[in-house]
Motif scaffolding. Structure first.
Motif, PDB file in Angstrom:
ATOM      1  N   CYS A 400       0.836  -1.204   0.000  1.00 26.98           N
ATOM      2  CA  CYS A 400       0.000   0.000   0.000  1.00 26.98           C
ATOM      3  C   CYS A 400       0.867   1.249   0.000  1.00 26.98           C
ATOM      4  N   GLU A 401       0.243   2.358  -0.374  1.00 32.59           N
ATOM      5  CA  GLU A 401       0.972   3.624  -0.396  1.00 32.59           C
ATOM      6  C   GLU A 401       1.264   4.135   1.019  1.00 32.59           C
ATOM      7  N   ARG A 402       0.353   3.897   1.940  1.00 28.78           N
ATOM      8  CA  ARG A 402       0.435   4.588   3.239  1.00 28.78           C
ATOM      9  C   ARG A 402      -0.212   3.727   4.317  1.00 28.78           C
ATOM     10  N   ALA A 403       0.305   3.841   5.542  1.00 29.18           N
ATOM     11  CA  ALA A 403      -0.297   3.123   6.669  1.00 29.18           C
ATOM     12  C   ALA A 403      -0.261   3.995   7.911  1.00 29.18           C
ATOM     13  N   ARG A 404      -1.037   3.603   8.883  1.00 26.71           N
ATOM     14  CA  ARG A 404      -0.999   4.234  10.225  1.00 26.71           C
ATOM     15  C   ARG A 404      -0.841   3.111  11.250  1.00 26.71           C
ATOM     16  N   LEU A 405      -0.012   3.367  12.220  1.00 24.96           N
ATOM     17  CA  LEU A 405       0.131   2.434  13.331  1.00 24.96           C
ATOM     18  C   LEU A 405      -1.137   2.515  14.191  1.00 24.96           C
ATOM     19  N   ILE A 406      -1.561   1.402  14.737  1.00 23.89           N
ATOM     20  CA  ILE A 406      -2.678   1.406  15.699  1.00 23.89           C
ATOM     21  C   ILE A 406      -2.168   0.816  17.014  1.00 23.89           C
ATOM     22  N   ARG A 407      -2.369   1.574  18.078  1.00 26.68           N
ATOM     23  CA  ARG A 407      -2.005   1.096  19.414  1.00 26.68           C
ATOM     24  C   ARG A 407      -3.172   1.386  20.357  1.00 26.68           C
ATOM     25  N   ASP A 408      -3.578   0.348  21.057  1.00 26.68           N
ATOM     26  CA  ASP A 408      -4.642   0.488  22.064  1.00 26.68           C
ATOM     27  C   ASP A 408      -5.869   1.203  21.512  1.00 26.68           C
ATOM     28  N   GLY A 409      -6.268   0.796  20.332  1.00 27.39           N
ATOM     29  CA  GLY A 409      -7.509   1.302  19.763  1.00 27.39           C
ATOM     30  C   GLY A 409      -7.452   2.698  19.203  1.00 27.39           C
ATOM     31  N   GLU A 410      -6.245   3.246  19.032  1.00 26.94           N
ATOM     32  CA  GLU A 410      -6.111   4.609  18.501  1.00 26.94           C
ATOM     33  C   GLU A 410      -5.186   4.602  17.279  1.00 26.94           C
ATOM     34  N   LEU A 411      -5.541   5.403  16.262  1.00 29.93           N
ATOM     35  CA  LEU A 411      -4.649   5.576  15.120  1.00 29.93           C
ATOM     36  C   LEU A 411      -3.431   6.371  15.535  1.00 29.93           C
ATOM     37  N   GLY A 412      -2.244   5.887  15.139  1.00 28.54           N
ATOM     38  CA  GLY A 412      -1.012   6.551  15.530  1.00 28.54           C
ATOM     39  C   GLY A 412      -0.248   7.083  14.328  1.00 28.54           C
ATOM     40  N   PRO A 413       1.078   7.072  14.420  1.00 26.78           N
ATOM     41  CA  PRO A 413       1.916   7.688  13.385  1.00 26.78           C
ATOM     42  C   PRO A 413       1.752   7.054  11.997  1.00 26.78           C
ATOM     43  N   VAL A 414       2.097   7.859  10.999  1.00 23.10           N
ATOM     44  CA  VAL A 414       2.083   7.394   9.608  1.00 23.10           C
ATOM     45  C   VAL A 414       3.282   6.472   9.377  1.00 23.10           C
ATOM     46  N   LEU A 415       3.086   5.438   8.541  1.00 20.38           N
ATOM     47  CA  LEU A 415       4.132   4.467   8.224  1.00 20.38           C
ATOM     48  C   LEU A 415       4.299   4.373   6.711  1.00 20.38           C
ATOM     49  N   LYS A 416       5.531   4.155   6.266  1.00 19.07           N
ATOM     50  CA  LYS A 416       5.766   4.017   4.820  1.00 19.07           C
ATOM     51  C   LYS A 416       6.009   2.550   4.458  1.00 19.07           C
ATOM     52  N   ASN A 417       5.920   2.278   3.157  1.00 18.02           N
ATOM     53  CA  ASN A 417       6.205   0.960   2.580  1.00 18.02           C
ATOM     54  C   ASN A 417       5.459  -0.186   3.259  1.00 18.02           C
ATOM     55  N   PRO A 418       4.182  -0.040   3.553  1.00 19.51           N
ATOM     56  CA  PRO A 418       3.476  -1.149   4.202  1.00 19.51           C
ATOM     57  C   PRO A 418       3.159  -2.276   3.222  1.00 19.51           C
ATOM     58  N   ASN A 419       3.408  -3.497   3.640  1.00 18.86           N
ATOM     59  CA  ASN A 419       3.093  -4.692   2.852  1.00 18.86           C
ATOM     60  C   ASN A 419       2.479  -5.731   3.784  1.00 18.86           C
ATOM     61  N   TYR A 420       1.758  -6.656   3.223  1.00 21.33           N
ATOM     62  CA  TYR A 420       1.302  -7.821   3.980  1.00 21.33           C
ATOM     63  C   TYR A 420       1.172  -8.999   3.043  1.00 21.33           C
ATOM     64  N   ARG A 421       1.271 -10.180   3.615  1.00 20.72           N
ATOM     65  CA  ARG A 421       1.132 -11.388   2.794  1.00 20.72           C
ATOM     66  C   ARG A 421       0.245 -12.399   3.509  1.00 20.72           C
ATOM     67  N   GLY A 422      -0.300 -13.300   2.728  1.00 16.94           N
ATOM     68  CA  GLY A 422      -1.159 -14.320   3.314  1.00 16.94           C
ATOM     69  C   GLY A 422      -1.589 -15.337   2.280  1.00 16.94           C
ATOM     70  N   VAL A 423      -2.562 -16.137   2.654  1.00 17.42           N
ATOM     71  CA  VAL A 423      -3.087 -17.201   1.807  1.00 17.42           C
ATOM     72  C   VAL A 423      -4.610 -17.034   1.755  1.00 17.42           C
ATOM     73  N   SER A 424      -5.153 -16.906   0.540  1.00 16.27           N
ATOM     74  CA  SER A 424      -6.590 -16.630   0.398  1.00 16.27           C
ATOM     75  C   SER A 424      -7.431 -17.609   1.204  1.00 16.27           C
ATOM     76  N   ALA A 425      -7.058 -18.895   1.128  1.00 22.13           N
ATOM     77  CA  ALA A 425      -7.891 -19.932   1.723  1.00 22.13           C
ATOM     78  C   ALA A 425      -8.042 -19.771   3.234  1.00 22.13           C
ATOM     79  N   THR A 426      -7.120 -19.039   3.861  1.00 22.99           N
ATOM     80  CA  THR A 426      -7.251 -18.845   5.312  1.00 22.99           C
ATOM     81  C   THR A 426      -7.469 -17.389   5.683  1.00 22.99           C
ATOM     82  N   PHE A 427      -7.028 -16.470   4.833  1.00 24.14           N
ATOM     83  CA  PHE A 427      -7.065 -15.040   5.159  1.00 24.14           C
ATOM     84  C   PHE A 427      -8.485 -14.574   5.492  1.00 24.14           C
TER      85      PHE A 427
END
Lengths: 477, 440
Positions: A400-427
């Motif tokens: 993704c272009e942009r992310a935000r950290l989440i801590r204790d139910g609150e949106l936090g600082p902006v993050l760069k270069n966010p990626n994630y991986r997974g498997v459709s059958a379980t995701f």
């Protein structure tokens, strides 16, 4: 043109069991102002027809841009020749021709036609938005664009079918790239996904005129942001990433022609098998997915598909259970499975195949604050910029272009270069929260590639933001 | 078709008024497409399409329009007139284009490549016969492809070729398959037979029980086709002068000399070795060869006429996208026959698939293995491997971790057919790479 074509079709029909003609005329205009300079205005008009002949188990098509009587006659003959040549050699579905004979029409809802604003005014509009992106010397490349498509199709069949459809599409674009040293970060206006059917009213509906300063500011902000952290954590995906997730790991795996193996040499197969339809748990009980070409204004709305089948809204996944796949008339006959009206072709020069149209994730009950509030430690990601998935549509990795950290139910600082991986059958089984109707965004993409010969098609996706648990998240190099 | 294009250009010339000029690009094809699944024909047909794009210029004001052609002058003449009238009516609304640049004294040229192609139905029969007894899936595409350029300054360029491309897979089960292709200008049954036998031999090797690897770092051999997938994404701005100047290139660290590739890596746009036309839409003639990377360092970029005007440099005839059409990577010193022995124990990757950047500034890419991928032990194929995801920077694959490139290269003709049949190609070696990162 249309009435002339109808008369000519009647004149050139070969002596076969079934013949159809599909006419497409598509006009496009693309306007872009980059770094304050109007780029060459590009216009096009693409016009042609495809004949399809099904005869004694054979199938053939012939497409031509020659719409003269002799051109149409030659194409009809060529399609019949192919049908003759493929008798006993074609897939068995054509033994009993699966053909539609419906009569009807459709037109996109348009409030403010593209032509209602003069070209000079459109250029002025884009020049202003482009200028609003250039807020800092660190913005090294920036542009604003509008892409307009006006499309007309006519489908005629020898068994009385006649479908006329007129689509109008607008794709608003903004892009700003910011650089410092050897790092560049790009932010866009939802990666061009604010594309819809309609007129210039779309610009107000999607907030185009408020977006440029935010796009530029966020590109700059990313230069100072830390990399997305690595680890297994909760992940909330914004609608402009959800649509890619839906597209790649629900839409494509459910295409029946992939399940039947047609795409194995190019776009790939599917981890879904025919026996899973009706019994397979695709996701958690929060997952409800519809095929809905009837939704007004969404990018791939229509009343009939490109073989003349009437389009209806159908549930594909209900409370997490897979109940239906994305198969058009031919695939339904081949598989004996229920499907949808999704035989679609990119233009007159390609034969229809099973495609997504509007594929939507239905809203749940959570507000956005409730989705975030449920996360103790996680990340919120926005706007797709990278996509990769295996040929069975199972192992994926998205960025993704942009992310935000989440801590204790609150949106936090902006993050760069966010990626994630997974498997459709379980995701999808880890889907733990779905935004309510107020959080849904109606988006789409003009670029979905598939088929041999290759075809690009427009698909719509509407989705709320969603929360997933236990996702493998990571950042840049 | 060439004569028809010249007739159209003659019509265009008649439509000009005052100081108007035009640039005209012609693209067309007459193609047979036959699609196969499980050895049967899924779709079979013919597509005849002709497009003309006209850029109408007066001073520095201009815009372009692409129209579909019937191939019949009586039909196309009014379409052409209408397009020109629309472009003329548009002009007063347009500002002057500071980046307009087009060829004013480039030479005319003609290249006509005749082919020996079978009748479409006969080719379909041959493919079905070749795949008899196997689960064959793929596509046959064949016929003439036409490209032309003309300007009101008298320049005329023409390129046509009669070619075929059979791109197919033999499947054993699920996702285990052997991918093959046979492309060229003269169809030879014995050549197809040779390729079919090679594919059958590989298919037999896929019969062994597959192995699932754990994520980690592996020694791998990437065949030319697999390496081609990685080289392809470098073309997404990696060799673009505009992307270089706007810092949006994925090779920004190479450009800034913060990273380098292996000293043996040399990459060129070699138009003379490819099958694409050597002229582009503004009429510039592309040089036979442009070195892009030499000794692992950036040598030069592809410069379109617009970039040339924008940044005050010379164009080298790149298209607007500034992406290579005929990329090549120099060979190395590893004989292909020695690949398995030099790999020792590791992964033999026939094909990669669906590559994309996971960190563009770092030129880090992810993608999947696909089709025939084998685990090799002590220089012998041991077992097919279930598909794996990689995530790795080009600076490691073609840099620190590159062991060697093969001494033989393959010419890979692009099988893509979006909008029309591609004339892009790549001439590449295979690559032996250490510590290749598999993640899923």
């Amino acid at each position: 043109m249309i009435s002339e074509l109808e008369a000519r079709f009647r004149d050139v029909i070969p002596s076969v069991q079934f013949c159809s003609l599909r006419f497409v005329r598509e006009r496009q205009e693309h306007l872009e102002v980059r770094r304050g300079v109007l780029q060459p205005v590009e216009r096009s008009e693409d016009v042609g027809v495809m004949f399809t002949v099904i005869d004694h188990g054979g199938v053939g098509y012939a497409a031509t841009s020659d719409l003269t009587p002799s051109g149409l006659s030659a194409a009809a003959r060529r399609a019949a020749e192919w049908a003759r040549a493929t008798r006993t050699r074609a897939i068995s579905a054509f033994a009993n021709p699966p053909t539609a004979s419906h009569v009807g029409s459709y037109a996109s809802p348009v409030e403010r036609p593209w032509a209602s604003l003069a070209l000079g005014d459109k250029i002025g509009l884009l020049s202003r938005e482009c200028a609003r992106l250039a807020v800092d010397d660190a913005i090294v490349d920036w542009s604003a664009g509008l892409w307009h498509v006006d499309s007309e199709t006519l489908h005629l069949t020898t068994n009385g079918g006649r479908v006329h459809q007129a689509l109008e599409i607008l794709v608003p674009e903004l892009r700003a790239s910011a650089n410092r040293g050897d790092e560049t970060q790009t932010r866009t206006f939802a990666a061009g996904q604010h594309c819809r059917q309609g007129g210039l009213e779309i610009l107000d509906e999607v907030g185009y005129f408020a977006a440029a300063p935010r796009v530029a500011a966020e590109a700059l902000e990313l230069l100072d942001a830390p990399d997305c952290p690595s680890g297994v954590m909760d992940l909330i995906l914004a609608p402009d990433q959800m649509i890619l997730q839906i597209h790649e790991s629900i839409g494509h795996p459910l295409e029946l022609d992939r399940i039947l193996g047609d795409e194995r040499n190019y776009a790939g197969r599917s981890f879904v098998t025919p026996d899973m339809i009706g019994s397979y748990r695709y996701g958690s009980e929060l997952l409800n997915v519809t095929f809905d070409p009837t939704r007004p204004g969404e990018l791939a709305s229509y009343a009939f598909d490109d073989v003349g089948q009437p389009a209806t809204r159908e549930l594909l996944i209900q409370d997490g259970l897979l109940v239906r796949s994305l198969g058009g008339l031919t695939s339904q006959v081949r598989s004996g499975l229920p499907g949808v009206a999704n035989s679609r072709a990119t233009s007159w020069n390609r034969a229809p195949i099973d495609r997504m149209a509007n594929l939507n994730l239905e809203p749940g009950t959570s507000t956005f604050a409730e989705l975030v509030g449920a996360v103790e430690s996680g990340v919120y990601m926005e706007t797709n910029c990278s996509w990769s998935i295996d040929d069975s549509r199972n192992k994926f990795q998205f960025g993704c272009e942009r992310a935000r950290l989440i801590r204790d139910g609150e949106l936090g600082p902006v993050l760069k270069n966010p990626n994630y991986r997974g498997v459709s059958a379980t995701f999808w089984r880890n889907l733990a929260g779905v935004g309510d109707a107020s959080t849904v965004e109606v988006l789409g993409t003009p670029y979905c590639g598939k088929g041999e010969p290759n075809q690009t098609i427009r698909v719509g996706h509407a989705s709320p933001p969603c929360r997933f648990t236990g996702v493998d998240v990571f950042g840049g190099a | 078709m060439q004569a028809y294009f010249h007739d159209l250009v003659g019509e265009l010339e008649k439509l000009l008024t005052g100081d108007e000029r035009f640039l005209a690009s012609f693209a067309g094809e007459d193609s047979d497409f036959v699609r196969f699944n499980r050895g049967e024909i899924r779709q079979a047909g013919t597509v005849s399409q002709r497009y003309l794009e006209v850029d109408l210029i007066e001073g520095r004001r201009h815009s372009s329009s692409e129209i579909t052609l019937a191939g019949d002058l009586a039909t196309d003449r009014p379409r052409l007139r209408h397009a020109i009238e629309e472009l003329r009516a548009t002009r007063p609304f347009l500002p002057e284009d500071p980046h307009l640049l087009y060829a004013e004294n480039a030479p005319s040229s003609e290249r006509v490549q005749r082919g020996e192609l079978p009748d479409g139905a006969a080719a379909a029969n041959a493919v079905q016969a070749m795949g008899a007894g196997h689960d064959l899936v793929g596509v046959y595409a064949a016929g003439p492809i036409y490209s032309g350029f003309a300007s009101s300054l008298g320049q005329r360029n023409w390129h046509s070729a009669e070619s075929f491309h059979l791109d197919w897979s033999l499947y054993r089960e699920t996702d285990r398959a052997v991918k093959s292709s046979y492309a060229g200008f003269a169809w030879r049954a014995d050549e197809l037979d040779k390729k079919a036998r090679r594919a059958e031999a590989q298919l037999a090797a896929l019969a062994r029980p597959p192995r699932t690897l754990k994520p980690g770092h592996y020694r791998v051999f990437l065949t030319p086709a697999a390496l081609g997938e990685l080289v392809e994404i470098l073309s997404w701005g990696g060799f673009s002068f505009r992307a270089m100047r706007t810092k949006t290139t994925p090779l920004i660290r190479l450009a800034e000399e913060k990273a380098r590739l292996h000293p043996s890596v040399a990459i060129a746009e070699n138009v003379s070795g490819g099958v694409a036309p050597n002229f582009q839409e503004e009429g510039f003639i592309r040089p036979d060869r442009v070195m892009l990377v030499e000794h692992g360092q950036l040598a030069s970029c592809l410069v379109s006429p617009r970039s040339a005007a924008e940044y005050g440099v010379a164009t080298n005839g790149a298209s607007a996208s500034e992406a290579p059409t005929s990329i090549e990577l120099d060979a190395g010193g590893l004989p292909t026959d020695d690949v398995l022995a030099r790999l020792g124990s590791g992964l033999f990757v026939s094909n990669l698939w669906y590559c994309n950047f996971s960190d563009r500034s770092a030129c880090r890419a992810t993608g999947m293995t696909r089709f025939a991928t084998f685990w090799v032990e002590n220089g012998e194929l041991a077992a097919p491997v279930n598909v794996m995801r990689f995530d790795e920077t080009i600076y490691r694959v073609l840099g620190d971790n590159l062991v060697d490139l093969t001494s033989e290269r393959e010419l890979i003709l692009d099988a893509q057919t979006y909008d029309g049949r591609s004339v892009h190609s790549a001439r590449l070696p295979g690559a032996l790479v250490d510590d290749f990162t598999l993640t899923l």
